[in-house]
Design a protein around this motif. Structure first.
Motif, PDB file in Angstrom:
ATOM      1  N   ARG A 122     -18.786  27.497 -24.974  1.00 46.12           N
ATOM      2  CA  ARG A 122     -20.097  28.113 -25.200  1.00 46.12           C
ATOM      3  C   ARG A 122     -21.184  27.034 -25.298  1.00 46.12           C
ATOM      4  N   SER A 123     -20.941  26.007 -26.104  1.00 51.94           N
ATOM      5  CA  SER A 123     -21.982  24.989 -26.308  1.00 51.94           C
ATOM      6  C   SER A 123     -21.971  23.916 -25.225  1.00 51.94           C
ATOM      7  N   ASN A 124     -20.812  23.502 -24.761  1.00 50.62           N
ATOM      8  CA  ASN A 124     -20.722  22.350 -23.863  1.00 50.62           C
ATOM      9  C   ASN A 124     -20.883  22.701 -22.390  1.00 50.62           C
ATOM     10  N   ALA A 125     -20.537  23.904 -22.002  1.00 49.56           N
ATOM     11  CA  ALA A 125     -20.674  24.306 -20.598  1.00 49.56           C
ATOM     12  C   ALA A 125     -21.652  25.475 -20.454  1.00 49.56           C
ATOM     13  N   GLY A 126     -21.412  26.544 -21.178  1.00 47.32           N
ATOM     14  CA  GLY A 126     -22.226  27.753 -21.030  1.00 47.32           C
ATOM     15  C   GLY A 126     -23.703  27.530 -21.278  1.00 47.32           C
ATOM     16  N   ALA A 127     -24.043  26.869 -22.368  1.00 44.34           N
ATOM     17  CA  ALA A 127     -25.458  26.635 -22.699  1.00 44.34           C
ATOM     18  C   ALA A 127     -26.128  25.794 -21.621  1.00 44.34           C
ATOM     19  N   ALA A 128     -25.438  24.796 -21.105  1.00 41.92           N
ATOM     20  CA  ALA A 128     -26.011  23.941 -20.059  1.00 41.92           C
ATOM     21  C   ALA A 128     -26.266  24.731 -18.779  1.00 41.92           C
ATOM     22  N   ILE A 129     -25.354  25.629 -18.443  1.00 44.62           N
ATOM     23  CA  ILE A 129     -25.526  26.445 -17.237  1.00 44.62           C
ATOM     24  C   ILE A 129     -26.703  27.398 -17.409  1.00 44.62           C
ATOM     25  N   VAL A 130     -26.810  28.022 -18.573  1.00 42.27           N
ATOM     26  CA  VAL A 130     -27.924  28.945 -18.840  1.00 42.27           C
ATOM     27  C   VAL A 130     -29.261  28.205 -18.787  1.00 42.27           C
ATOM     28  N   LEU A 131     -29.316  26.988 -19.327  1.00 38.97           N
ATOM     29  CA  LEU A 131     -30.555  26.210 -19.265  1.00 38.97           C
ATOM     30  C   LEU A 131     -30.891  25.806 -17.826  1.00 38.97           C
ATOM     31  N   ALA A 132     -29.880  25.499 -17.034  1.00 36.10           N
ATOM     32  CA  ALA A 132     -30.126  25.192 -15.620  1.00 36.10           C
ATOM     33  C   ALA A 132     -30.680  26.419 -14.897  1.00 36.10           C
ATOM     34  N   GLN A 133     -30.109  27.581 -15.170  1.00 38.27           N
ATOM     35  CA  GLN A 133     -30.630  28.831 -14.593  1.00 38.27           C
ATOM     36  C   GLN A 133     -32.089  29.035 -14.983  1.00 38.27           C
ATOM     37  N   ALA A 134     -32.386  28.828 -16.263  1.00 29.22           N
ATOM     38  CA  ALA A 134     -33.748  29.041 -16.761  1.00 29.22           C
ATOM     39  C   ALA A 134     -34.734  28.086 -16.095  1.00 29.22           C
ATOM     40  N   LEU A 135     -34.324  26.821 -15.921  1.00 28.72           N
ATOM     41  CA  LEU A 135     -35.202  25.869 -15.234  1.00 28.72           C
ATOM     42  C   LEU A 135     -35.441  26.323 -13.794  1.00 28.72           C
ATOM     43  N   HIS A 136     -34.389  26.722 -13.114  1.00 29.25           N
ATOM     44  CA  HIS A 136     -34.519  27.159 -11.724  1.00 29.25           C
ATOM     45  C   HIS A 136     -35.465  28.348 -11.620  1.00 29.25           C
ATOM     46  N   ALA A 137     -35.314  29.344 -12.488  1.00 29.75           N
ATOM     47  CA  ALA A 137     -36.194  30.514 -12.468  1.00 29.75           C
ATOM     48  C   ALA A 137     -37.650  30.101 -12.725  1.00 29.75           C
ATOM     49  N   HIS A 138     -37.839  29.188 -13.668  1.00 28.69           N
ATOM     50  CA  HIS A 138     -39.183  28.691 -13.987  1.00 28.69           C
ATOM     51  C   HIS A 138     -39.788  27.970 -12.786  1.00 28.69           C
ATOM     52  N   VAL A 139     -39.005  27.139 -12.120  1.00 32.69           N
ATOM     53  CA  VAL A 139     -39.494  26.399 -10.950  1.00 32.69           C
ATOM     54  C   VAL A 139     -39.844  27.374  -9.821  1.00 32.69           C
ATOM     55  N   LEU A 140     -38.988  28.363  -9.581  1.00 35.18           N
ATOM     56  CA  LEU A 140     -39.279  29.337  -8.531  1.00 35.18           C
ATOM     57  C   LEU A 140     -40.582  30.087  -8.824  1.00 35.18           C
ATOM     58  N   ALA A 141     -40.782  30.467 -10.077  1.00 33.14           N
ATOM     59  CA  ALA A 141     -42.012  31.168 -10.458  1.00 33.14           C
ATOM     60  C   ALA A 141     -43.230  30.268 -10.260  1.00 33.14           C
ATOM     61  N   ARG A 142     -43.113  29.008 -10.644  1.00 34.08           N
ATOM     62  CA  ARG A 142     -44.221  28.061 -10.455  1.00 34.08           C
ATOM     63  C   ARG A 142     -44.557  27.884  -8.981  1.00 34.08           C
ATOM     64  N   LEU A 143     -43.523  27.735  -8.181  1.00 35.13           N
ATOM     65  CA  LEU A 143     -43.753  27.531  -6.746  1.00 35.13           C
ATOM     66  C   LEU A 143     -44.352  28.772  -6.100  1.00 35.13           C
ATOM     67  N   ALA A 144     -43.923  29.958  -6.529  1.00 33.08           N
ATOM     68  CA  ALA A 144     -44.461  31.202  -5.968  1.00 33.08           C
ATOM     69  C   ALA A 144     -45.931  31.394  -6.340  1.00 33.08           C
ATOM     70  N   ALA A 145     -46.315  30.926  -7.518  1.00 36.26           N
ATOM     71  CA  ALA A 145     -47.685  31.096  -7.998  1.00 36.26           C
ATOM     72  C   ALA A 145     -48.620  29.993  -7.529  1.00 36.26           C
ATOM     73  N   SER A 146     -48.066  29.011  -6.862  1.00 39.45           N
ATOM     74  CA  SER A 146     -48.854  27.845  -6.478  1.00 39.45           C
ATOM     75  C   SER A 146     -49.006  27.774  -4.972  1.00 39.45           C
ATOM     76  N   ALA A 147     -50.152  27.309  -4.541  1.00 45.18           N
ATOM     77  CA  ALA A 147     -50.378  27.082  -3.119  1.00 45.18           C
ATOM     78  C   ALA A 147     -49.909  25.680  -2.711  1.00 45.18           C
ATOM     79  N   VAL A 148     -49.468  24.911  -3.719  1.00 44.88           N
ATOM     80  CA  VAL A 148     -49.019  23.543  -3.471  1.00 44.88           C
ATOM     81  C   VAL A 148     -47.624  23.581  -2.849  1.00 44.88           C
ATOM     82  N   ALA A 149     -47.394  22.754  -1.875  1.00 45.55           N
ATOM     83  CA  ALA A 149     -46.081  22.670  -1.233  1.00 45.55           C
ATOM     84  C   ALA A 149     -45.044  22.155  -2.220  1.00 45.55           C
TER      85      ALA A 149
END
Length: 189
Positions: free
Chosen positions: A39-66
């Motif tokens: 839960r702490s050593n693998a699961g939490a890291a995977i969930v945080l990676a997912q969250a970063l990816h979702a955040h990056v996708l949202a930023r890129l979709a909202a931005s006109a910057v390449a």
């Protein structure tokens, strides 16, 4: 992640460093211990990676910057123990092995927006299980005559974050300890 984004406005990288490190072995293994470590050593890291990816996708979709390929990254702290296995800290080692496998899968799944890199230190910090003298002696057990120190690990994490062409791999920073066979974990030698 929402709290950090709320405070800073955006996140470009996640370094997964926190972990559970409790002793068990093949004879004392339990599902409860494995679940706690996973839960702490693998699961939490995977969930945080997912969250970063979702955040990056949202930023890129909202931005006109390449998109800036290679800018966003996840660094997962692993352990040289994965290349120099012994039966001590059984659940911990299994959870870090799962995270190392997740590095590859996440690198494929989150590309091209987010890179994923592992950093695997050797014996870096002492614990309540080792005296300072014993720690110093064990720290020298490597082909280079020294293992990693906190500055080495931090420099490697920084390198992984800054190198835009690196993903799906692990950097071992252990003075070569992974090349030696140890029958026990350092803390029990």
């Amino acid at each position: 992640m929402p709290q950090v984004i709320g405070h800073f406005g955006q996140v470009d990288a996640v370094v997964n460093n926190a972990s559970t490190f409790e002793h068990d072995g093949a004879a004392s293994f339990s599902f409860a211990a494995l679940e706690k470590h996973m839960r702490s050593n693998a699961g939490a890291a995977i969930v945080l990676a997912q969250a970063l990816h979702a955040h990056v996708l949202a930023r890129l979709a909202a931005s006109a910057v390449a998109e800036q390929t290679g800018r966003f990254a996840v660094v997962n702290l692993l352990d040289q123990k994965l290349w120099n296995q012994n039966p001590d800290f059984f659940s911990y080692t299994l959870s870090k092995a799962a995270l190392e496998a997740a590095n590859t899968m996440l690198a494929i799944a989150l590309a091209p927006q987010v890179r994923v890199v592992g950093v695997a230190p050797g014996l870096t910090l002492t614990s309540h299980l080792l005296s300072e003298e014993k720690f110093e002696a064990l720290h020298k057990l490597s082909p280079l005559g020294r293992s990693s120190n906190p500055a080495d690990v931090a420099a490697t994490v920084k390198f992984a974050l800054e190198n835009a062409s690196m993903t799906g791999t692990t950097l071992l920073v252990d003075g070569g300890q992974h090349l030696m066979k140890f029958e026990r974990d350092f803390s029990l030698m």
